[in-house]
Design an enzyme around this catalytic site. Structure first.
Site, PDB file in Angstrom:
ATOM      1  CG  HIS A 120      31.193  36.976  33.485  1.00  0.00           C
ATOM      2  ND1 HIS A 120      32.563  37.136  33.471  1.00  0.00           N
ATOM      3  CD2 HIS A 120      30.825  37.103  34.790  1.00  0.00           C
ATOM      4  CE1 HIS A 120      32.994  37.344  34.701  1.00  0.00           C
ATOM      5  NE2 HIS A 120      31.966  37.334  35.522  1.00  0.00           N
ATOM      6  CE  LYS A 121      29.859  34.585  37.668  1.00  0.00           C
ATOM      7  NZ  LYS A 121      29.344  34.917  39.028  1.00  0.00           N
ATOM      8  CG  ASP A 131      34.251  41.719  36.454  1.00  0.00           C
ATOM      9  OD1 ASP A 131      33.848  42.573  35.638  1.00  0.00           O
ATOM     10  OD2 ASP A 131      33.985  41.758  37.663  1.00  0.00           O
ATOM     11  NE  ARG A 201      36.866  44.275  42.828  1.00  0.00           N
ATOM     12  CZ  ARG A 201      36.323  44.424  44.034  1.00  0.00           C
ATOM     13  NH1 ARG A 201      36.891  45.222  44.932  1.00  0.00           N
ATOM     14  NH2 ARG A 201      35.209  43.805  44.349  1.00  0.00           N
ATOM     15  N   GLY A 204      40.040  47.654  36.222  1.00  0.00           N
ATOM     16  CA  GLY A 204      41.302  47.151  36.760  1.00  0.00           C
ATOM     17  C   GLY A 204      41.576  45.731  36.322  1.00  0.00           C
TER      18      GLY A 204
END
Length: 611
Positions: A120-121, A131, A201, A204
């Site tokens: 992710h990072k 995300d 989220r 989402g």
């Protein structure tokens, strides 16, 4: 309602100044929402807003992006790549391409887990977060589609399959926020590596990523059906935890009305967007329309407040993450402790995207079962693009520049019409019996050294095809820009002839010269009053053809009813991007409205031909 949020919250002077400060995903999602609104409305102000913000970040002719650091290897920073890529495709400006290449270099060098998943990072080693699927993969897919990087589609699909396999709960189908491949984080399960809860989220983001990727994903790719399976599994799981009373969703999805939990607006908008888009593209069962109808009503009723001409979206969690300092442990108590705010950028942007998608879905049944086939045979111009690849160009569906038909394609799809492109001679094997066949600006030898001319046998086939219910549309061009003799072999069978002349011929931006008044109750363009055409040929007609639009006695548009079918002809390819996407024409012209009128009229002609 999306325009009210855009005008009152996003597209304000104060917010534009804030957007200019730093390259972040929070800013990028706002620009993406406004770009979608520009496409949906054809209003120049939205495009200008996005372009002005994007230009602020271009340094060193686009080779550097302000505040962006590639060595952070932060997937969040890739979301804005969609904006630069779209701006390049629309304008052809090399600076945007250079910025796209900056971000693509990060993708090429992004650290991966042993299984091949993007970290992710850089500061979150061996971790995949849901995300990140939205931050990186719509851009990755858009890039692969635009620049013919077909090998990348497999990598994109495998990333989805990997994170889903690792993060999905086998009992309820929900996905945990993240997966730690090393199982070393305090928040990770020591056996599975997953974080402990299902945050709304983050799911989402994952759902929106799936539908946005599928939109540009080749249907011929071996993984296409696998992605659709993931989407169907996702929708089933999300629908199962929808709040029965309000139709919205909880911040921590599986806890319901537990102490500290609350109904959360951004996740609710994201889920609704995902399901709406999946329904519109027919990737999921129609039974889920009850889910989105209830959700949309619940969102507008429980989260939206209008007061003194201002609009507010409430109940958005500001942020939630894992690890870091202070440490975020992913517990239920943690997710319930983060601030809940009003008019957060993630929530508003998701609302705008959802609201647009709801309207698209409402219109999509109008053209259900109708197909429009764009000719790429009689108009078969080619050019070498920036990658060195020879590609079709000039009035093609996927072209976003001035001479393309991307806006027209969007409008056809808005009404549920399937769009296809045909690079072969039309025949009974490739032209649907009851559909629309669109020929634009047939080539002459000055445009194409080896043009494909209309011949009498194909003209006779198309005549019979129209007679059985087909709808033929010819958007021709003026003298020196199109072929006339052979195209008239076809049109003459319907009492129509395009003449080798040129009207409305004037210098660029002399808009007043291009005015064509449309009379009230025009049967094809009932809602347009002023349209713009430039460089057109005149049309001669005889029975059974009739003129439906004239200027100074010159026939501008004509049609013929022939058997059960219809023929429509105009002397200009006037529905290309330059004259309907709102970036160029003064606001008084109604070309965008006229395009919608024309499409709805065409749909009705197809339906009439079936009766």
């Amino acid at each position: 309602m999306s325009e009210k949020f855009a005008n009152n919250v996003v597209c304000t002077t104060a917010n534009q100044k804030a957007l200019n400060d730093k390259w972040t995903y929070e800013n990028a999602i706002q620009l993406k929402a406004i770009m979608a609104l520009w496409q949906y409305t054809g209003e120049r102000k939205y495009f200008q807003f996005v372009q002005n913000v994007a230009n602020n970040f271009l340094l060193d002719s686009g080779h550097t992006i302000k505040t962006y650091q590639i060595n952070d290897f932060n997937l969040d920073n890739l979301l804005g790549g969609n904006i630069f890529l779209s701006l390049y495709q629309i304008t052809g400006n090399q600076n945007y391409f250079n910025a796209v290449q900056c971000l693509y270099q990060q993708l090429k060098n992004q650290p991966r887990t042993l299984e091949g998943g993007f970290w992710h990072k850089a500061r979150y080693p061996q971790q995949m977060w849901l995300d990140g699927m939205y931050m990186a993969h719509p851009f990755y897919t858009h890039y692969a589609f635009a620049f013919h990087q077909t090998e990348n589609f497999n990598d994109i699909a495998r990333q989805f399959l990997l994170i889903t396999y690792k993060a999905r709960n086998k009992v309820n189908g929900l996905l945990y926020h993240a997966w730690d491949a090393d199982c070393k984080e305090k928040w990770s399960n020591p056996i599975t590596g997953t974080s402990p809860n299902f945050w709304g989220r983050t799911m989402g983001w994952y759902g929106m990523a799936l539908v946005d990727v599928l939109e540009n994903f080749p249907t011929t790719n071996v993984y296409y059906d696998s992605l659709k399976v993931l989407l169907n599994d996702f929708v089933k799981a999300v629908a199962a935890v929808q709040d029965v009373k309000t139709g919205t969703w909880w911040n921590v999805l599986n806890y319901g009305n537990h102490n500290g939990n609350y109904l959360e607006s951004s996740a609710s908008c994201m889920f609704t967007y995902t399901i709406l888009k999946a329904l519109r593209f027919k990737w999921i069962d129609e039974k889920y329309k009850t889910v989105i109808n209830k959700a949309y009503k619940g969102i507008t009723r429980h989260f939206v407040i209008e007061k003194n001409d201002s609009f507010f979206l409430t109940n958005t969690v500001k942020v939630s993450g894992l690890g870091g300092n202070p440490y975020r442990d992913g517990s239920y108590q943690y997710y319930c402790s983060e601030p809940v705010v009003t008019n957060d950028s993630k929530g508003i942007s998701a609302f705008i995207l959802m609201d647009i998608e709801m309207d698209l879905y409402k219109h999509s049944n109008k053209g259900k079962g109708v197909t429009v086939v764009l000719d790429d045979y009689f108009n078969a111009e080619k050019k070498v693009d920036i990658t060195g690849t020879l590609v079709p160009f000039h009035y093609k569906w996927n072209e976003m520049n001035n001479g393309g038909f991307s806006t027209l394609q969007f409008l056809f799809q808005k009404y549920g019409v399937t769009t296809k492109q045909l690079a072969e001679m039309p025949s009974k094997n490739n032209l649907p019996l009851n559909g629309i066949y669109l020929i634009v600006d047939a080539d002459d030898s000055s445009e194409n050294p080896n043009p494909n001319f209309m011949n009498i046998s194909t003209a006779n086939f198309l005549r019979d095809w129209v007679y059985k219910g087909g709808v033929l549309c010819v958007l021709h061009n003026d003298k020196g820009n199109s072929e006339f003799k052979h195209m008239n072999l076809l049109l003459s069978q319907f009492g129509i002839q395009v003449n080798e002349d040129s009207y409305q011929h004037f210098s660029a931006n002399q808009f007043i010269e291009g005015v064509i008044n449309v009379s009230k109750n025009n049967e094809v363009l009932p809602n347009a009053e002023l349209i713009y055409q430039k460089g057109i040929c005149s049309i001669s007609i005889k029975y059974p053809a009739k003129a439906i639009l004239k200027k100074n006695g010159v026939v501008v548009m004509a049609l013929t009813k022939y058997g059960r079918g219809t023929v429509f002809v105009t002397g200009d390819p006037w529905l290309y991007n330059e004259f309907i996407d709102g970036r160029k024409l003064p606001i008084q012209f109604n070309n965008y409205v006229a395009a919608e009128d024309w499409i709805q009229w065409l749909i009705q002609q197809v339906k009439n031909g079936k009766s």
